[in-house]
Write a protein that holds these residues in place. Structure first.
Motif, PDB file in Angstrom:
ATOM      1  N   LEU B  52      44.339  46.372  83.380  1.00  0.00           N
ATOM      2  CA  LEU B  52      45.408  47.371  83.310  1.00  0.00           C
ATOM      3  C   LEU B  52      44.840  48.758  83.020  1.00  0.00           C
ATOM      4  O   LEU B  52      43.895  48.893  82.243  1.00  0.00           O
ATOM      5  CB  LEU B  52      46.397  47.015  82.199  1.00  0.00           C
ATOM      6  N   THR B  53      45.423  49.764  83.622  1.00  0.00           N
ATOM      7  CA  THR B  53      45.072  51.143  83.264  1.00  0.00           C
ATOM      8  C   THR B  53      46.348  51.840  82.802  1.00  0.00           C
ATOM      9  O   THR B  53      47.415  51.236  82.729  1.00  0.00           O
ATOM     10  CB  THR B  53      44.500  51.904  84.463  1.00  0.00           C
ATOM     11  N   PHE B  54      46.237  53.120  82.511  1.00  0.00           N
ATOM     12  CA  PHE B  54      47.400  53.850  81.994  1.00  0.00           C
ATOM     13  C   PHE B  54      48.428  54.123  83.090  1.00  0.00           C
ATOM     14  O   PHE B  54      49.560  54.514  82.800  1.00  0.00           O
ATOM     15  CB  PHE B  54      46.945  55.177  81.378  1.00  0.00           C
ATOM     16  N   LEU B 229      45.283  51.174  77.530  1.00  0.00           N
ATOM     17  CA  LEU B 229      44.582  52.298  76.905  1.00  0.00           C
ATOM     18  C   LEU B 229      43.166  51.967  76.496  1.00  0.00           C
ATOM     19  O   LEU B 229      42.318  52.863  76.405  1.00  0.00           O
ATOM     20  CB  LEU B 229      45.364  52.763  75.664  1.00  0.00           C
ATOM     21  N   ALA B 232      40.190  53.405  78.199  1.00  0.00           N
ATOM     22  CA  ALA B 232      40.124  54.864  78.238  1.00  0.00           C
ATOM     23  C   ALA B 232      39.815  55.475  76.872  1.00  0.00           C
ATOM     24  O   ALA B 232      39.064  56.441  76.778  1.00  0.00           O
ATOM     25  CB  ALA B 232      41.454  55.436  78.767  1.00  0.00           C
ATOM     26  N   ILE B 233      40.372  54.922  75.810  1.00  0.00           N
ATOM     27  CA  ILE B 233      40.241  55.609  74.535  1.00  0.00           C
ATOM     28  C   ILE B 233      39.651  54.737  73.428  1.00  0.00           C
ATOM     29  O   ILE B 233      39.704  55.092  72.240  1.00  0.00           O
ATOM     30  CB  ILE B 233      41.597  56.195  74.067  1.00  0.00           C
ATOM     31  N   TRP B 235      38.182  52.744  70.477  1.00  0.00           N
ATOM     32  CA  TRP B 235      38.658  52.342  69.146  1.00  0.00           C
ATOM     33  C   TRP B 235      39.837  53.181  68.635  1.00  0.00           C
ATOM     34  O   TRP B 235      40.397  52.874  67.583  1.00  0.00           O
ATOM     35  CB  TRP B 235      37.532  52.363  68.126  1.00  0.00           C
ATOM     36  N   THR B 236      40.234  54.229  69.331  1.00  0.00           N
ATOM     37  CA  THR B 236      41.412  54.973  68.881  1.00  0.00           C
ATOM     38  C   THR B 236      42.698  54.341  69.412  1.00  0.00           C
ATOM     39  O   THR B 236      43.799  54.805  69.098  1.00  0.00           O
ATOM     40  CB  THR B 236      41.361  56.439  69.342  1.00  0.00           C
ATOM     41  N   MET B 240      46.707  55.389  68.463  1.00  0.00           N
ATOM     42  CA  MET B 240      47.662  56.000  69.388  1.00  0.00           C
ATOM     43  C   MET B 240      48.829  55.064  69.702  1.00  0.00           C
ATOM     44  O   MET B 240      49.969  55.514  69.869  1.00  0.00           O
ATOM     45  CB  MET B 240      46.956  56.408  70.689  1.00  0.00           C
TER      46      MET B 240
END
Lengths: 303, 303, 303, 303, 303
Positions: B52-54, B229, B232-233, B235-236, B240
């Protein structure tokens, strides 16, 4: 209320007075400072790179815009409803005055009645702003009435009762036919509605939780944003973050002012000017020549 | 209703009381826990990478924001309509009291009539909240009237009928001219409208299906989001996801409270305070000096 | 109308009754099946790769969300307007009953008048739902009135005329003063407004073209979407497409039900329960003890 | 107005009648043709590659959706306000008829009065659509009244004056008590409001500039879009451009029709059917048996 | 108000008159010029590359669209409320005229009364636009009335008082029964409401701060945009920036005009045409044959 002529599109970008900029400066500075810091350290916190990108901000940004837009809407609706209620004060005061002047036979009490009616707007303003009504009461009412009202809890409501009692006397003295007296109940009822409506607006703010949720989302968004932008737009991060934060913070601050329209901040309604205007128009209907002067804006703000 | 002074923008981020945070904590914890887990296993489920992507979240996110925004709007409209109906209770109670005091000649029954009217708000509140009205009925009504009403199904409506019967007696005893009695039908009709309006709001919730669809979409969105997510991002992701989920869950929970404004949760209307206020203002019109004290907020909540 | 207590957030995700899921299952299956097929063939049609990406879906997706949000809004407004019109039926029926009981001297005809008034809601319901009103008419009206009305085209309107004729008789027999009779024209006029308003809602649907445009856009969007997602999110395509399609299809289906609020689908207004409630409250005002029982929800649906 | 039963979701995708497709076909063809051309030449104009990407279209697309959504909303509000005004014509005509039948003693003039009232809707329709009212005037009015009205500028308004003059005669002949005559001024005033409201809607279109700005933005958007998509989605460009253009163009075309609801295009209000319905319900109140037949939809369009 | 027939979709793209294009040309030129410059220097400022991308513009763009959409909405609401208030002037003038003609026995004063009423719209227009009412006052009022009113501060309000005094005289001379006089208070009260409502709209602009925030955001957005686009879309940057700026600037300029609907800019309400229309319809009710000619649009603008 800020009264200011439209200006050249270029000058409008640099307006200071009549904007909420002063009020949100600390927040803006904090956000921009943080963004600058993050830009300098390239988004690393203690040698740990924060891998945020713009993606989650796109997702939450739309929601934030929609919800802020809604809050904006609700605040403006409250502002405009407050204005309409005061418009109703003006309109019904005029109607009641007109009816007293043309339906009541006795012309002795005209001034007394109309002056009491003019006092109504003033005491409503004092109640809404928590100021002392004594001066206006003394100026416009007889001593006895003043004594009865001065310590009341809901002065405007008792003043309307006093007006009705004046009509009762006229009716009992055969100066006012019952059928016409019945008709004069309509503006009295509408004045009661306007007074109660103002009390409603001022006693029921926007749900506090709503304000908290949006405040939190908007501020967290702006404080996290630099991490998400710094890799993409480098040293322009603080500029764009400041720009975005300005829009969100300014609108939130304005909503805050508009949602309680009866206060005394620059964007609130010009209740004082309206009261003087109502007093003027009623006195003019009485045929008086010595009318009060209209309130003038000071520094573009009409109070 | 939560009554709380505006606070410093920074302190407002850490408010606990008067927020829905406590109520949505389990959900938030579940979503954040799941997001952490997914981050740890790098988005792989049983060695199978979830690709999956955003992108799909952008597509559905806008729709979700718009629809939640709409629900928000509808819930707030219900809340505000409920408040207006109670504002109408106040306004029409005052008008009817004023008319009784100035249009009816007989002054013996004044207290009885006005006390019955003051009881009206109380019994409406008890009906809406499903509480026992006996105490307020006994306090404000005569014994006979209390006996008639106490087991009725629609007490407020019967109480309005009782008020009308009082007027009928006055009219038959020549204490009230027919033309003025006719005028007094107006506030009676508006009180009936307000009572029926409250019953309408409380008997017809937002369409349940709408609530289900939005609940499902919002929760599925947040539970699937970490997969979209994590690449893309990194460990954050949990941070988020928690942020986004907070906004959606909190608004949904608040909408849930606002849409039934007559309950007793912190964000509901302060019906008790309003009832006492109406009783106070009517008693003040009667000239009573010993007025009830205003209800105070406990822990910032006015009930 | 679906009456169901709020449930645990987790259980709410799996609700079947009171959701539109059954109704949109075929469409959902079709879209998901297509998405699975496209995923399996990797977005190729007859060896020709379809080079769609998510880009155009972002562009059209926002528009679709905004327009669906608007349609949603319009449908809910119709639903709520329908509810308000029925609230007006309740409120004005109570007011007219109260006036008959307290303004008309003759007490012989009270039951006849109030029963006719109770019949009004029933016949309006039958007209709106296209069902046979005979049983309710016979139960609540005298034989002659029933004979006059049963074949009429606009029964509720003629029934209001019948009520006015009853008042005319009372007035001619000096049981009702003209000034009070004039006042009773107000609830009669408002009942006429409510009846005509219901006819308006039921005869004027949302513009059909609007429904067609949105239907087409939403379905084309979901059917084309798999091509745009398959390269980006691989085997999760069918899952996300089903998710997105669910949101759009379910909201469209719900809007379809809400926009014609007088039907008998689960999300329509509970006209039957309202009619019984109106009958009950009017009979209670007459002092009757043997009141009808409230309609109960069957399978969470109140009809 | 298009009257069409809901259809299977699949069939609804291929509806031709009752859609605006025919009207926007030229534009759609132009845009799709251009998109095809651009796809064939790979986005190059005279060997110069146009370096557009989807980015600016995302930026302007959201704004376009929001603004079109707003216009949509405003047009539908106008449509619905028009419908409500006609609903008011129906409701007040019934109320006035009821009052004439039950408040006026003389029963000789009943038919004349009610027929004049039935003519009112017809002449309003003729005024709004610019058609010739002679036939309906002659059919429903006496010869003298017809002669007075036929060349008037504002026929509906003069017809209301004529109705008031009939009431004046009844009052002067003691067939109508003044207090009841006063009550009958209310529906007359509301009919005047409805007539004037229709004139307002029909004389004040949506601000033309607004229409121009949105038209320009929507069309430029669609004409430039192929350049922005061709690199990303290759030969599917014309398909997606046609899809996006369809949504925007169709909604604009529909808004165009809805915003002037009194015309004769398929999506306009069914004024003729409403006039016949009003005439029927008034005649039924008179007790007539030979009622006009309801207008039927032709090709799903009710005129 | 701009009155212009709908045109071919292609021609509409090139309309100059009736668009706000002339007004926003300087801004558009500035933005486009800047964009061209930035394109030429490849986004470098003094050899320093500005690393902006489209990302932050996506984030702020949605918010900007939502907020501009809201402002648009609020401005249009003000415009439409202004139109409705004038619609009320028309409607209530007709009702009051009808009542004077049919309820007052004396027919000597009819022309005087109706001419004074026709003057009311004219003086309201003059007050709202700050023009000199002398000519219209002299034309329609007697010399004495003219002398009393000409120097008043709130002429329309005093004129309504004058009308009420005429009715008082008729009542005192037994030409108008009190019960009918009471009824005539309703249109007088509604005229007062309409007059006061117009004063409200014209004295309370949209909150100035709101205008400033949106102006700033929209202009900053457009001026920064070229930096964000130049890397992505090269030499097409100025074209797309001009396109986006056109949409935002044009809508802002139009909102500016609509929000003060009583001015004399092309998009403002056609007050003059409305005044003449009101005068015409009142004179027609008097039976006059020599009616004023309708105002015609000059260059598509109706003033």
């Amino acid at each position: 209320m800020i009264i200011r002529p439209r200006q050249h599109w270029l000058r409008m970008l640099f307006i200071w007075r009549g904007s909420v900029l002063p009020r949100i400066l600390p927040q803006l500075a904090a956000v921009t400072g943080l963004a600058s810091l993050i830009t300098i350290i390239h988004g690393q916190v203690f040698a740990l790179k924060v891998p945020l990108t713009f993606v989650p901000f796109t997702l939450i940004g739309v929601a934030l815009a929609v919800f802020l837009g809604f809050r904006n809407n609700a605040s403006y609706d409250r502002y405009w409803e407050g204005r309409k209620l005061w418009g109703s004060m003006l309109s019904e005061s005029r109607t009641l005055t007109r009816q007293y002047l043309t339906l009541v036979t006795d012309i002795q009490q005209q001034q007394g009645f109309v002056y009491s009616l003019a006092a109504l707007s003033h005491v409503l303003r004092h109640q809404l702003r928590g100021t002392d009504p004594s001066q206006d009461l003394q100026r416009l009412l007889s001593v006895e009435v003043y004594q009865t009202l001065k310590n009341a809890r809901f002065i405007p409501n008792l003043l309307i009762l006093h007006l009705a009692q004046q009509l009762q006397i006229q009716r009992q003295q055969q100066q006012l036919e019952p059928i016409l007296a019945a008709q004069m109940e309509l503006p009295l009822a509408k004045l009661t509605e306007a007074v109660s409506g103002c009390e409603r607006l001022s006693s029921t703010p926007l749900p506090y939780t709503y304000v908290v949720i949006l405040h939190r989302t908007a501020y967290l968004y702006c404080f996290l944003l630099p991490f998400g932008l710094v890799d993409a737009i480098g040293w322009t991060t603080p500029i764009m973050v400041a720009f975005i934060a300005y829009t969100f913070f300014a609108l939130e601050a304005l909503s805050d002012e508009l949602e309680e329209p009866f206060g005394t901040s620059p964007n609130d309604l010009a209740l004082e000017a309206m009261c003087v205007m109502i007093e003027t128009t009623l006195k003019e209907m009485l045929g008086e020549k010595d009318l009060p002067e209209a309130v003038r804006a000071v520094d573009f703000v009409l109070s």
